[in-house]
Design an enzyme around this catalytic site. Structure first.
Site, PDB file in Angstrom:
ATOM      1  N   THR A  24       0.826  -1.212   0.000  1.00 51.88           N
ATOM      2  CA  THR A  24       0.000   0.000   0.000  1.00 51.88           C
ATOM      3  C   THR A  24       0.856   1.256   0.000  1.00 51.88           C
ATOM      4  O   THR A  24       0.492   2.268  -0.602  1.00 51.88           O
ATOM      5  CB  THR A  24      -0.932   0.007   1.232  1.00 51.88           C
ATOM      6  OG1 THR A  24      -1.768  -1.144   1.186  1.00 51.88           O
ATOM      7  CG2 THR A  24      -1.801   1.256   1.269  1.00 51.88           C
ATOM      8  N   SER A  28       1.784  -7.655  -0.340  1.00 51.97           N
ATOM      9  CA  SER A  28       2.578  -8.447   0.595  1.00 51.97           C
ATOM     10  C   SER A  28       2.127  -9.905   0.688  1.00 51.97           C
ATOM     11  O   SER A  28       2.926 -10.774   1.057  1.00 51.97           O
ATOM     12  CB  SER A  28       2.593  -7.803   1.978  1.00 51.97           C
ATOM     13  OG  SER A  28       1.318  -7.771   2.561  1.00 51.97           O
ATOM     14  N   THR A  75       1.443  -4.272   4.498  1.00 51.40           N
ATOM     15  CA  THR A  75       1.227  -4.527   5.925  1.00 51.40           C
ATOM     16  C   THR A  75       0.694  -5.923   6.242  1.00 51.40           C
ATOM     17  O   THR A  75       0.846  -6.394   7.372  1.00 51.40           O
ATOM     18  CB  THR A  75       0.251  -3.486   6.515  1.00 51.40           C
ATOM     19  OG1 THR A  75      -0.987  -3.534   5.795  1.00 51.40           O
ATOM     20  CG2 THR A  75       0.835  -2.091   6.431  1.00 51.40           C
ATOM     21  N   ASP A  76       0.076  -6.599   5.269  1.00 55.93           N
ATOM     22  CA  ASP A  76      -0.573  -7.871   5.588  1.00 55.93           C
ATOM     23  C   ASP A  76       0.405  -8.933   6.084  1.00 55.93           C
ATOM     24  O   ASP A  76       0.072  -9.737   6.956  1.00 55.93           O
ATOM     25  CB  ASP A  76      -1.340  -8.399   4.374  1.00 55.93           C
ATOM     26  CG  ASP A  76      -2.592  -7.593   4.082  1.00 55.93           C
ATOM     27  OD1 ASP A  76      -3.045  -6.858   4.977  1.00 55.93           O
ATOM     28  OD2 ASP A  76      -3.114  -7.681   2.951  1.00 55.93           O
TER      29      ASP A  76
END
Length: 323
Positions: free
Chosen positions: A13, A57, A90-91
């Site tokens: 992101t 990710s 971020t995942d």
């Protein structure tokens, strides 16, 4: 004299851009160079950008993590590099950051960061997170700690950090352990540091390690299926002190006897897997059947560590997850 930082980008992101009127984002559409230029860094910090991936990710697995690690080690061959920043979706940020913590042994800091909002979004956290990460990477006060995560002005240990909110800017936390410090108006302030640090070699490919989420009344068929389909290690995310359904016990024992290491973790946010009870499916029962207690590791971090230990053919004994 300028302070040198290497910025390794992998997508996510933090480097995304809207591709349609309904706001859908394309991950990794913005280069690291463009991002760095928008952070308004002072002249005394020199940023070298290395674009490794432009991926969401969830598209980053062990092979990609290893390539990021090699890119970091290559940058650290330059003694003038003060630290390295990795931008990441971020995942799975918590997984890659812990992988790097276990495999990069340099005293200089590796900082992993990302964002919850795209660069063009109102109230984006892209630039503050990236700017703060670069300040942390060059600050000598954090050296020797290993890999850290910087998010929303806070600095977290890679071992305990996890994503706790799907979209809020305060997206990460370390339950029960707190954060190591903060960045306040470009000043890095450290309150605590980890006491122990471990580093392992990854000489070859990373083996497949699977996670089984445990629940009431669960059968053991999924454990049998994983064992039969080539899993090299299994992590059980159990309840409380490390309890699983009694219907799973025989399948778990079969996996252990076949040579597959099984690590027991807890789904609780705090506390250890510990042999506190004696009944079928308890941590004590599983320990007597050869299962390894995963201490206070969460299942994702235990998976990363188990895969690294297997990759290096390291001994995996009952103490392996006590660090």
């Amino acid at each position: 004299m300028k302070k040198k930082v290497s910025l390794i980008t992998t997508g996510g992101t933090i480097a995304s851009k809207a591709i349609s009127d309904d706001g859908l984002l394309k991950s990794g559409a913005i280069s690291g160079k463009d991002l760095a230029e928008l952070c308004q860094l002072p002249a005394e910090i020199e940023v070298k950008v290395i674009d490794v991936y432009q991926l969401p990710s969830m598209h980053i697995g062990f092979d990609e993590m290893n390539i990021v690690k090699e890119a970091i080690l290559k940058e650290m061959e330059d003694p003038e590099v003060e630290g390295v920043v990795v931008t990441h979706g971020t995942d799975t940020l918590e997984e890659t950051s812990y992988f790097l913590d276990l495999t990069v042994g340099d005293e200089r800091t590796v900082v992993v960061t990302g964002s919850q909002r795209a660069p063009e979004a109102v109230g984006t956290d892209v630039y503050s997170n990236l700017r703060n990460s670069i300040y942390v990477a060059v600050d000598p006060v954090i050296k020797g700690v290993g890999t850290v995560v910087v998010f929303n002005e806070r600095i977290y240990s890679a071992k305990y950090v996890k994503k706790v909110h799907a979209s809020n800017l305060q997206g990460f936390d370390s339950f029960g352990h707190g954060y190591l410090g903060i960045i306040d108006n470009d000043k890095v302030r450290i309150y605590q540091k980890p006491v122990l640090r471990e580093v392992h070699r990854v000489p070859g490919g990373m083996p497949r390690v699977d996670i089984v989420k445990c629940y009431s009344g669960q059968e053991g068929s999924i454990v049998d299926m994983l064992a039969e389909s080539g899993s090299k290690g299994i992590v059980l995310e159990a309840a409380g002190r490390g309890q699983i359904s009694p219907h799973m016990v025989e399948a778990v024992e079969r996996a252990v006897k076949s040579g597959i290491p099984v690590v027991l973790t807890t789904s609780a946010e705090e506390g250890n897997a510990y042999p506190a009870y004696s009944y079928p499916g308890s941590a004590h029962d599983l320990l007597t059947r050869g299962v390894i207690l995963g201490s206070d590791y969460d299942s994702k971090k235990a998976r990363i560590k188990l895969a690294i230990l297997l990759s290096g053919n390291e001994e995996i004994d009952k103490e392996a997850f006590e660090i």
